[in-house]
Every structure is written in structure tokens, then in C-alpha cells.
Motif scaffolding. Structure first.
Motif, PDB file in Angstrom:
ATOM      1  N   THR A  81       0.532  -1.622  -0.075  1.00 12.98           N
ATOM      2  CA  THR A  81      -0.485  -0.102   0.206  1.00 12.98           C
ATOM      3  C   THR A  81       0.868   0.980   0.137  1.00 12.98           C
ATOM      4  N   ASN A  82       0.284   2.301  -0.260  1.00 10.81           N
ATOM      5  CA  ASN A  82       0.631   3.378  -0.025  1.00 10.81           C
ATOM      6  C   ASN A  82       0.914   4.222   1.095  1.00 10.81           C
ATOM      7  N   PRO A  83       2.150   5.216   1.286  1.00 10.42           N
ATOM      8  CA  PRO A  83       1.003   5.521   2.328  1.00 10.42           C
ATOM      9  C   PRO A  83       0.397   6.310   3.656  1.00 10.42           C
ATOM     10  N   GLU A  84      -0.697   6.946   2.581  1.00 11.21           N
ATOM     11  CA  GLU A  84      -2.329   6.950   2.811  1.00 11.21           C
ATOM     12  C   GLU A  84      -3.381   5.394   3.216  1.00 11.21           C
ATOM     13  N   ARG A  85      -2.282   4.341   3.013  1.00 12.04           N
ATOM     14  CA  ARG A  85      -3.067   3.480   3.216  1.00 12.04           C
ATOM     15  C   ARG A  85      -4.976   3.960   2.175  1.00 12.04           C
ATOM     16  N   THR A  86      -4.180   3.940   0.729  1.00 14.49           N
ATOM     17  CA  THR A  86      -5.882   4.382  -0.025  1.00 14.49           C
ATOM     18  C   THR A  86      -5.519   3.700  -1.484  1.00 14.49           C
ATOM     19  N   LYS A  87      -4.025   3.099  -1.662  1.00 12.92           N
ATOM     20  CA  LYS A  87      -4.251   2.255  -3.480  1.00 12.92           C
ATOM     21  C   LYS A  87      -3.120   1.361  -2.621  1.00 12.92           C
ATOM     22  N   TYR A  88      -3.743   0.025  -3.245  1.00 13.33           N
ATOM     23  CA  TYR A  88      -3.435  -0.979  -2.780  1.00 13.33           C
ATOM     24  C   TYR A  88      -2.392  -1.931  -4.383  1.00 13.33           C
ATOM     25  N   ASP A  89      -1.704  -2.829  -3.985  1.00 14.33           N
ATOM     26  CA  ASP A  89      -0.513  -2.914  -5.258  1.00 14.33           C
ATOM     27  C   ASP A  89      -1.048  -4.573  -5.049  1.00 14.33           C
ATOM     28  N   GLY A  90      -1.107  -5.322  -6.089  1.00 13.93           N
ATOM     29  CA  GLY A  90      -1.001  -6.228  -5.600  1.00 13.93           C
ATOM     30  C   GLY A  90      -2.556  -6.821  -5.006  1.00 13.93           C
ATOM     31  N   VAL A  91      -3.766  -6.470  -4.702  1.00 15.57           N
ATOM     32  CA  VAL A  91      -4.399  -7.464  -4.673  1.00 15.57           C
ATOM     33  C   VAL A  91      -4.973  -8.348  -5.371  1.00 15.57           C
ATOM     34  N   ALA A  92      -5.377  -7.489  -7.374  1.00 17.47           N
ATOM     35  CA  ALA A  92      -5.385  -8.356  -7.849  1.00 17.47           C
ATOM     36  C   ALA A  92      -4.441 -10.143  -8.712  1.00 17.47           C
ATOM     37  N   GLU A  93      -3.641 -10.008  -7.929  1.00 13.16           N
ATOM     38  CA  GLU A  93      -2.823 -11.562  -8.210  1.00 13.16           C
ATOM     39  C   GLU A  93      -3.526 -12.243  -6.833  1.00 13.16           C
ATOM     40  N   SER A  94      -3.348 -11.793  -6.065  1.00 11.30           N
ATOM     41  CA  SER A  94      -3.393 -12.337  -4.963  1.00 11.30           C
ATOM     42  C   SER A  94      -4.811 -12.914  -4.861  1.00 11.30           C
ATOM     43  N   VAL A  95      -6.400 -12.158  -5.560  1.00 11.10           N
ATOM     44  CA  VAL A  95      -7.671 -13.007  -5.487  1.00 11.10           C
ATOM     45  C   VAL A  95      -7.533 -14.175  -6.866  1.00 11.10           C
ATOM     46  N   ALA A  96      -6.489 -13.765  -7.896  1.00 16.30           N
ATOM     47  CA  ALA A  96      -6.686 -14.804  -8.537  1.00 16.30           C
ATOM     48  C   ALA A  96      -5.550 -16.021  -7.869  1.00 16.30           C
ATOM     49  N   VAL A  97      -4.788 -16.037  -6.640  1.00 16.78           N
ATOM     50  CA  VAL A  97      -4.449 -16.433  -6.280  1.00 16.78           C
ATOM     51  C   VAL A  97      -4.838 -17.439  -5.743  1.00 16.78           C
ATOM     52  N   LEU A  98      -6.757 -17.014  -5.375  1.00 13.89           N
ATOM     53  CA  LEU A  98      -7.712 -17.550  -4.069  1.00 13.89           C
ATOM     54  C   LEU A  98      -8.723 -17.878  -4.753  1.00 13.89           C
ATOM     55  N   ARG A  99      -9.542 -17.466  -6.020  1.00 11.69           N
ATOM     56  CA  ARG A  99      -9.840 -17.883  -7.324  1.00 11.69           C
ATOM     57  C   ARG A  99      -9.877 -19.236  -7.436  1.00 11.69           C
ATOM     58  N   ASP A 100      -8.510 -19.684  -7.774  1.00 17.07           N
ATOM     59  CA  ASP A 100      -7.589 -21.122  -7.869  1.00 17.07           C
ATOM     60  C   ASP A 100      -7.804 -22.295  -7.139  1.00 17.07           C
ATOM     61  N   VAL A 101      -7.760 -21.273  -5.386  1.00 15.22           N
ATOM     62  CA  VAL A 101      -8.084 -22.460  -4.556  1.00 15.22           C
ATOM     63  C   VAL A 101      -9.369 -22.705  -4.316  1.00 15.22           C
ATOM     64  N   ALA A 142     -18.832 -17.772 -10.807  1.00 17.42           N
ATOM     65  CA  ALA A 142     -17.841 -17.885 -10.429  1.00 17.42           C
ATOM     66  C   ALA A 142     -17.450 -19.613  -9.472  1.00 17.42           C
ATOM     67  N   PRO A 143     -15.924 -19.635  -9.275  1.00 12.37           N
ATOM     68  CA  PRO A 143     -15.390 -20.617  -8.928  1.00 12.37           C
ATOM     69  C   PRO A 143     -15.820 -21.005  -7.466  1.00 12.37           C
ATOM     70  N   HIS A 144     -17.055 -20.781  -6.308  1.00 15.81           N
ATOM     71  CA  HIS A 144     -17.267 -21.168  -5.659  1.00 15.81           C
ATOM     72  C   HIS A 144     -18.667 -20.222  -4.944  1.00 15.81           C
ATOM     73  N   PRO A 145     -19.175 -21.138  -4.248  1.00 16.80           N
ATOM     74  CA  PRO A 145     -20.257 -20.781  -4.104  1.00 16.80           C
ATOM     75  C   PRO A 145     -20.243 -19.709  -2.641  1.00 16.80           C
ATOM     76  N   PRO A 146     -20.554 -18.692  -1.783  1.00 18.67           N
ATOM     77  CA  PRO A 146     -20.733 -18.262  -1.039  1.00 18.67           C
ATOM     78  C   PRO A 146     -20.376 -18.302   0.175  1.00 18.67           C
ATOM     79  N   MET A 147     -19.492 -17.726   0.834  1.00 19.70           N
ATOM     80  CA  MET A 147     -19.298 -18.593   2.004  1.00 19.70           C
ATOM     81  C   MET A 147     -20.248 -18.311   3.061  1.00 19.70           C
ATOM     82  N   THR A 148     -20.224 -19.709   4.074  1.00 25.20           N
ATOM     83  CA  THR A 148     -21.386 -19.535   4.748  1.00 25.20           C
ATOM     84  C   THR A 148     -21.095 -18.404   6.081  1.00 25.20           C
TER      85      THR A 148
END
Length: 270
Positions: A81-101, A142-148
Motif C-alpha cells: 500500500t501507499n503511505p496513505e493506505r488508499t491504493k493497494y498494489d497486488g490485490v488482483a494477483e492475490s484474488v487470482a491465487v484465491l480464485r484458483d484455490v 464464480a469458482p465457489h458459492p458464497p461463504m456461509t
């Protein structure tokens, strides 16, 4: 009895191995009826990412003294994240990893700590509205139904413009929010930002800091919540201040056994 399967997401500067060890007491207490599946965030943190940060305060391993780093101790993050914690770099890659899981497994719920808690809530929200993010879809679905259920420990609402719309106006996955009154890293005020957009919530607070509470009452509480997110499990005994704050965020009267289960949308903004 069917085994509850829970996706577990570690905090910033931790990794799957560290979080596995950190949750050792809870895992043992849950027994064979609950299985935690730990996943590494894709981003290995560099020294510059940890400047001004005490990783041990975030629950990471102590810095290795060996010249060769231990792969199991490499600090990781779900985004930078940037110092202001308003911009996140790398979320898309993390979402892709979790999508595959998620595409290869079926989980009952998701459990996250700190940045991993924010990621857990984001994944829960994306699973409710998957078509808002086409890269998350596989063959248009969607790769998975909503979490319970979702458990967030010391969590916060992601505010990056590319992702915050998943919480607009809220998300509905039943969520347990746990935070420490003396958490100076993820203050109760930051945690409140996620509570306020959690339409079906349970809030519990303790007097400690930035960690997953693991004494006997809290292990029982977390285990029973995972087994039945709508069960009437009393919050562990704590200070009057912690109980009062948790009760106000739950939208219930102050009590040592706050009501659990769904909270009406009218109480989504305490």
C-alpha cells in the motif's frame, strides 16, 4: 459429523506456515471436526516494504540470523500500500491465487487475521457479487458459492477505489469481527470501518492487542462460532469497556452474552 473446512488467510509479513503455527492452539482445540487450509499470499515482502514496521508486532516470525533465508519464514503480503493506505498494489494477483484455490476446494467459511482479515472479507464480498469482477470468473461462473461465514480478527475495510465497491452499500456474509481494545496496529476505529458495512455481523472484543485470542474461553467461542455461526454462544468474559463496545457495534444491549446471528440492515450503521 461433516468436517467444517475453513480457508485461513495470514496477516501482513506472515505466511501460511507462520499462521499455521500461530493458530496451533485453536486448531488443536477444534479437533478433527474443523479443518483449516492455509494459503500463502503471492507477494514476498522486500526490506523496503517493512521499513518502519516491527514484523514481530504483526505476528510474524523473528528475523532470521542465517545468511540464507528460510523459505518458511519469508514475509508475505496480500498487497502493498501507499503511505496513505488508499491504493493497494497486488490485490488482483492475490484474488487470482484465491480464485484458483476456491475452484479446487469447497469451504464452509473463511478466517483471516489483520490484512488477511480484510482479504477474507473482500473474498466473501466478491463471492456475493462475482460478476462485478470478470477476472474472478471461470467459464463465466464464480469458482465457489458464497461463504456461509467469515471470521475477521483485527480486520479493516479495504478502501482502494478498485475494490471498495464490493462493500457498497454492504456485504451480507455472516461475519464475526474480533478486535482488541489495545490494538495499536489495527485500532478499533479502523476495525469499525468493516463492521459498519457488515450487514450480518457478530462483534466481540477483548482487552488485548494485535493477535488472535487463544485462551480457553476464546478457543471455545471461536470453535462454536465456526460450528454454528447463528448459535447463541456468549462472548468470553472481558472488561465492561470491551463488552460495551462490542454490544454497541452489534446493535444489542450491553451484556456478557450478546445476541448472535443476523443483524438487520437498519443496524448496519451504529
Amino acid at each position: 459429523m461433516a468436517v467444517k473446512k475453513v480457508l485461513a488467510l495470514h496477516g501482513y509479513s506472515q505466511n501460511a506456515t507462520i499462521f499455521y503455527k500461530k493458530l496451533g492452539a485453536l486448531r488443536k482445540y477444534c479437533g478433527k471436526g474443523i479443518e483449516f487450509v492455509f494459503v500463502d499470499a503471492p507477494h514476498i515482502l522486500r526490506p523496503v516494504d517493512l521499513e518502519g514496521i516491527n514484523p514481530t508486532a504483526l505476528g510474524a516470525a523473528e528475523a532470521a540470523t542465517d545468511s540464507e533465508p528460510n523459505p518458511e519464514e519469508l514475509p508475505r503480503g496480500w498487497w502493498r500500500t501507499n503511505p496513505e493506505r488508499t491504493k493497494y498494489d497486488g490485490v488482483a494477483e492475490s484474488v487470482a491465487v484465491l480464485r484458483d484455490v476456491l475452484a479446487k476446494n469447497r469451504f464452509d467459511g473463511i478466517f483471516g487475521f489483520s490484512q488477511g482479515a480484510a482479504m477474507a472479507a473482500l473474498i466473501a464480498a466478491i463471492l456475493e457479487k462475482p460478476h462485478l469482477y470478470p477476472p474472478f470468473l471461470i467459464d463465466g461462473q464464480a469458482p465457489h458459492p458464497p461463504m456461509t461465514f467469515c471470521v475477521v480478527i483485527s480486520g479493516f475495510k479495504p478502501i482502494d477505489p478498485n475494490w471498495k465497491h464490493f462493500f457498497d452499500p454492504d456485504y451480507s456474509t455472516p461475519t464475526l469481527h474480533v478486535f482488541g481494545l489495545n490494538d495499536v496496529i489495527m485500532t478499533p476505529e479502523r476495525t469499525r470501518s468493516l463492521v459498519e458495512v457488515s450487514a450480518n455481523r457478530r462483534v466481540a472484543s477483548h482487552t488485548g492487542g494485535h493477535f488472535v485470542p487463544a485462551n480457553a474461553p476464546w478457543k471455545l467461542f471461536l470453535r462454536e462460532y465456526i460450528k454454528d455461526p447463528f448459535g447463541n454462544v456468549p462472548q468470553p468474559a472481558t472488561s465492561d469497556e470491551a463488552l460495551a463496545l462490542a454490544s454497541s457495534l452489534n446493535g444489542t444491549p450491553t451484556t456478557s452474552a450478546p445476541a448472535s446471528g443476523r443483524v438487520s440492515p437498519a443496524l448496519a450503521n451504529p
